[in-house]
Design a protein around this motif. Structure first.
Motif, PDB file in Angstrom:
ATOM      1  N   GLY A  12      -0.044 -63.532 -10.103  1.00 39.29           N
ATOM      2  CA  GLY A  12      -1.328 -63.644 -10.782  1.00 39.29           C
ATOM      3  C   GLY A  12      -1.946 -62.295 -11.085  1.00 39.29           C
ATOM      4  N   ASN A  13      -3.229 -62.316 -11.468  1.00 38.15           N
ATOM      5  CA  ASN A  13      -3.916 -61.104 -11.905  1.00 38.15           C
ATOM      6  C   ASN A  13      -3.993 -60.011 -10.847  1.00 38.15           C
ATOM      7  OD1 ASN A  13      -4.350 -62.107 -14.460  1.00 38.15           O
ATOM      8  ND2 ASN A  13      -6.336 -62.993 -13.927  1.00 38.15           N
ATOM      9  N   GLY A  14      -4.046 -60.341  -9.570  1.00 36.12           N
ATOM     10  CA  GLY A  14      -4.139 -59.336  -8.506  1.00 36.12           C
ATOM     11  C   GLY A  14      -2.802 -58.914  -7.940  1.00 36.12           C
ATOM     12  N   HIS A  15      -1.715 -59.324  -8.565  1.00 37.33           N
ATOM     13  CA  HIS A  15      -0.371 -59.039  -8.056  1.00 37.33           C
ATOM     14  C   HIS A  15      -0.126 -57.544  -7.830  1.00 37.33           C
ATOM     15  CE1 HIS A  15       3.970 -59.166  -7.565  1.00 37.33           C
ATOM     16  NE2 HIS A  15       4.097 -58.348  -8.589  1.00 37.33           N
ATOM     17  N   ALA A  16      -0.542 -56.702  -8.755  1.00 39.30           N
ATOM     18  CA  ALA A  16      -0.291 -55.263  -8.648  1.00 39.30           C
ATOM     19  C   ALA A  16      -0.988 -54.636  -7.447  1.00 39.30           C
ATOM     20  CB  ALA A  16      -0.731 -54.559  -9.928  1.00 39.30           C
ATOM     21  N   ASP A  17      -2.033 -55.274  -6.951  1.00 38.16           N
ATOM     22  CA  ASP A  17      -2.780 -54.755  -5.804  1.00 38.16           C
ATOM     23  C   ASP A  17      -2.212 -55.238  -4.469  1.00 38.16           C
ATOM     24  OD1 ASP A  17      -4.574 -53.501  -7.568  1.00 38.16           O
ATOM     25  OD2 ASP A  17      -5.762 -55.341  -7.725  1.00 38.16           O
ATOM     26  N   MET A  18      -1.187 -56.064  -4.510  1.00 33.94           N
ATOM     27  CA  MET A  18      -0.640 -56.648  -3.288  1.00 33.94           C
ATOM     28  C   MET A  18       0.360 -55.673  -2.672  1.00 33.94           C
ATOM     29  SD  MET A  18       0.457 -60.564  -2.918  1.00 33.94           S
ATOM     30  CE  MET A  18       0.882 -61.244  -1.334  1.00 33.94           C
ATOM     31  N   VAL A  19      -0.196 -54.701  -1.932  1.00 35.29           N
ATOM     32  CA  VAL A  19       0.579 -53.598  -1.366  1.00 35.29           C
ATOM     33  C   VAL A  19       0.120 -53.349   0.060  1.00 35.29           C
ATOM     34  CG1 VAL A  19       1.145 -51.149  -1.603  1.00 35.29           C
ATOM     35  CG2 VAL A  19       0.755 -52.515  -3.650  1.00 35.29           C
ATOM     36  N   SER A  20       1.067 -53.061   0.953  1.00 38.47           N
ATOM     37  CA  SER A  20       0.781 -52.637   2.322  1.00 38.47           C
ATOM     38  C   SER A  20       1.743 -51.524   2.685  1.00 38.47           C
ATOM     39  CB  SER A  20       0.934 -53.791   3.312  1.00 38.47           C
ATOM     40  OG  SER A  20      -0.128 -54.699   3.205  1.00 38.47           O
ATOM     41  N   LYS A  21       1.508 -50.934   3.843  1.00 36.86           N
ATOM     42  CA  LYS A  21       2.343 -49.835   4.319  1.00 36.86           C
ATOM     43  C   LYS A  21       3.128 -50.295   5.544  1.00 36.86           C
ATOM     44  CE  LYS A  21       0.240 -45.895   4.779  1.00 36.86           C
ATOM     45  NZ  LYS A  21      -0.549 -44.769   5.337  1.00 36.86           N
ATOM     46  N   LEU A  22       4.377 -49.854   5.626  1.00 34.87           N
ATOM     47  CA  LEU A  22       5.220 -50.096   6.792  1.00 34.87           C
ATOM     48  C   LEU A  22       5.502 -48.750   7.435  1.00 34.87           C
ATOM     49  CD1 LEU A  22       6.923 -52.102   8.492  1.00 34.87           C
ATOM     50  CD2 LEU A  22       8.831 -51.588   6.951  1.00 34.87           C
ATOM     51  N   VAL A  23       5.016 -48.569   8.654  1.00 33.55           N
ATOM     52  CA  VAL A  23       5.214 -47.321   9.386  1.00 33.55           C
ATOM     53  C   VAL A  23       6.340 -47.550  10.390  1.00 33.55           C
ATOM     54  CG1 VAL A  23       4.172 -45.601  10.902  1.00 33.55           C
ATOM     55  CG2 VAL A  23       2.799 -46.687   9.113  1.00 33.55           C
ATOM     56  N   VAL A  24       7.366 -46.710  10.304  1.00 32.91           N
ATOM     57  CA  VAL A  24       8.517 -46.824  11.196  1.00 32.91           C
ATOM     58  C   VAL A  24       8.511 -45.606  12.117  1.00 32.91           C
ATOM     59  CG1 VAL A  24      11.011 -47.078  11.336  1.00 32.91           C
ATOM     60  CG2 VAL A  24       9.774 -48.051   9.386  1.00 32.91           C
ATOM     61  N   LYS A  25       8.325 -45.851  13.425  1.00 33.46           N
ATOM     62  CA  LYS A  25       8.241 -44.761  14.418  1.00 33.46           C
ATOM     63  C   LYS A  25       9.366 -44.857  15.418  1.00 33.46           C
ATOM     64  CE  LYS A  25       3.279 -44.094  14.397  1.00 33.46           C
ATOM     65  NZ  LYS A  25       2.075 -44.033  15.201  1.00 33.46           N
TER      66      LYS A  25
ATOM     67  N   VAL B  85      16.523 -59.007   8.554  1.00 39.21           N
ATOM     68  CA  VAL B  85      16.572 -57.955   9.563  1.00 39.21           C
ATOM     69  C   VAL B  85      16.661 -56.601   8.882  1.00 39.21           C
ATOM     70  CG1 VAL B  85      17.903 -56.981  11.474  1.00 39.21           C
ATOM     71  CG2 VAL B  85      17.613 -59.439  11.291  1.00 39.21           C
ATOM     72  N   VAL B  86      15.814 -55.676   9.352  1.00 39.46           N
ATOM     73  CA  VAL B  86      15.849 -54.305   8.860  1.00 39.46           C
ATOM     74  C   VAL B  86      16.124 -53.380  10.030  1.00 39.46           C
ATOM     75  CG1 VAL B  86      14.288 -54.764   6.933  1.00 39.46           C
ATOM     76  CG2 VAL B  86      13.350 -53.966   9.096  1.00 39.46           C
ATOM     77  N   ASN B  87      16.713 -52.249   9.717  1.00 39.89           N
ATOM     78  CA  ASN B  87      16.954 -51.192  10.692  1.00 39.89           C
ATOM     79  C   ASN B  87      16.704 -49.902   9.921  1.00 39.89           C
ATOM     80  OD1 ASN B  87      18.120 -49.213  12.418  1.00 39.89           O
ATOM     81  ND2 ASN B  87      19.345 -50.816  13.389  1.00 39.89           N
ATOM     82  N   LEU B  88      15.496 -49.362  10.062  1.00 36.77           N
ATOM     83  CA  LEU B  88      15.058 -48.262   9.217  1.00 36.77           C
ATOM     84  C   LEU B  88      14.889 -46.960   9.985  1.00 36.77           C
ATOM     85  CD1 LEU B  88      12.322 -50.241   7.253  1.00 36.77           C
ATOM     86  CD2 LEU B  88      14.593 -49.608   6.421  1.00 36.77           C
ATOM     87  N   LYS B  89      15.035 -45.875   9.267  1.00 35.84           N
ATOM     88  CA  LYS B  89      14.791 -44.542   9.815  1.00 35.84           C
ATOM     89  C   LYS B  89      13.281 -44.321   9.881  1.00 35.84           C
ATOM     90  CE  LYS B  89      19.023 -42.701   7.863  1.00 35.84           C
ATOM     91  NZ  LYS B  89      19.620 -41.781   6.893  1.00 35.84           N
ATOM     92  N   PRO B  90      12.835 -43.391  10.735  1.00 31.54           N
ATOM     93  CA  PRO B  90      11.398 -43.105  10.815  1.00 31.54           C
ATOM     94  C   PRO B  90      10.836 -42.696   9.453  1.00 31.54           C
ATOM     95  CG  PRO B  90      12.582 -41.999  12.588  1.00 31.54           C
ATOM     96  CD  PRO B  90      13.612 -42.569  11.661  1.00 31.54           C
ATOM     97  N   GLY B  91       9.608 -43.097   9.204  1.00 30.22           N
ATOM     98  CA  GLY B  91       8.940 -42.750   7.962  1.00 30.22           C
ATOM     99  C   GLY B  91       7.951 -43.825   7.561  1.00 30.22           C
ATOM    100  N   GLU B  92       7.385 -43.646   6.383  1.00 32.77           N
ATOM    101  CA  GLU B  92       6.449 -44.618   5.834  1.00 32.77           C
ATOM    102  C   GLU B  92       7.056 -45.242   4.591  1.00 32.77           C
ATOM    103  OE1 GLU B  92       2.582 -42.924   5.217  1.00 32.77           O
ATOM    104  OE2 GLU B  92       2.287 -42.582   7.355  1.00 32.77           O
ATOM    105  N   TYR B  93       6.965 -46.551   4.505  1.00 30.83           N
ATOM    106  CA  TYR B  93       7.533 -47.312   3.404  1.00 30.83           C
ATOM    107  C   TYR B  93       6.431 -48.154   2.775  1.00 30.83           C
ATOM    108  CZ  TYR B  93      11.935 -46.144   5.757  1.00 30.83           C
ATOM    109  OH  TYR B  93      12.981 -45.483   6.339  1.00 30.83           O
ATOM    110  N   THR B  94       6.597 -48.454   1.507  1.00 32.73           N
ATOM    111  CA  THR B  94       5.633 -49.292   0.799  1.00 32.73           C
ATOM    112  C   THR B  94       6.163 -50.717   0.701  1.00 32.73           C
ATOM    113  OG1 THR B  94       4.873 -47.407  -0.496  1.00 32.73           O
ATOM    114  CG2 THR B  94       4.358 -49.593  -1.359  1.00 32.73           C
ATOM    115  N   LEU B  95       5.318 -51.664   1.110  1.00 33.84           N
ATOM    116  CA  LEU B  95       5.617 -53.092   0.977  1.00 33.84           C
ATOM    117  C   LEU B  95       4.884 -53.600  -0.257  1.00 33.84           C
ATOM    118  CD1 LEU B  95       4.966 -54.308   4.641  1.00 33.84           C
ATOM    119  CD2 LEU B  95       7.169 -53.805   3.591  1.00 33.84           C
TER     120      LEU B  95
END
Length: 120
Positions: free
Chosen positions: A107-120, A90-100
Motif C-alpha cells: 500500500g501507500n506506506g510500503h516504502a516506509d516499512m523499514v527497520s534495522k537489524l543489529v548483529v553483535k 534461519v540466518v547466520n550473519l556477520k557483525p554489522g547493521e542490516y536493513t529490513l
C-alpha cells in the motif's frame, strides 16, 4: 510423434522441478528447528513492531514473521533472505547493521516499512 515426445519431456521437467521444490522446503524447515534462537518480527500495515532488532553474530538465528495486519514479507538488504508472513528462515550473519524491508507491496506506506537489524 515428435510433438508427443516434446510434451512428455516438458511434463517430466515440470514434475522434477516440483519435486525438487518440495524437498527444498523440508530442508529449510529442518534447519529452522536447529536454530539457537528465534526472533519474532510482527508486521502490520506500514510498520514492523520494532525500529531495531538485535541478534548474535555467527550463530543460527530463526527469523519468524507474523502478519498482524495485512500481507507482508521481510527481506534483509544485501542478503538472500526473504521471509513471508507465517513462516521463518534461519540466518547466520556477520557483525554489522542490516536493513529490513517489507518485500510485498502493501500500500501507500510500503516504502516506509523499514527497520534495522543489529548483529553483535
Amino acid at each position: 510423434m515428435l510433438k508427443k515426445s516434446l510434451w512428455l519431456a516438458a511434463i517430466a521437467v515440470l514434475a522434477i522441478g516440483i519435486l525438487a521444490a518440495c524437498g527444498g522446503s523440508k530442508d529449510k524447515e529442518k534447519s529452522t528447528k536447529n536454530a539457537e534462537e528465534t526472533i519474532t518480527i510482527e508486521a502490520s500495515n506500514f510498520k514492523f513492531d520494532k525500529k531495531e532488532y538485535e541478534i548474535p553474530a555467527n550463530k543460527d538465528v530463526a527469523l519468524k514473521l507474523e502478519n498482524v495486519d495485512g500481507n507482508h514479507a521481510v527481506m534483509i538488504e544485501g542478503e538472500d533472505v526473504n521471509v513471508t508472513g507465517g513462516s521463518s528462515d534461519v540466518v547466520n550473519l556477520k557483525p554489522g547493521e542490516y536493513t529490513l524491508r517489507c518485500s510485498v507491496p502493501c500500500g501507500n506506506g510500503h516504502a516506509d516499512m523499514v527497520s534495522k537489524l543489529v548483529v553483535k
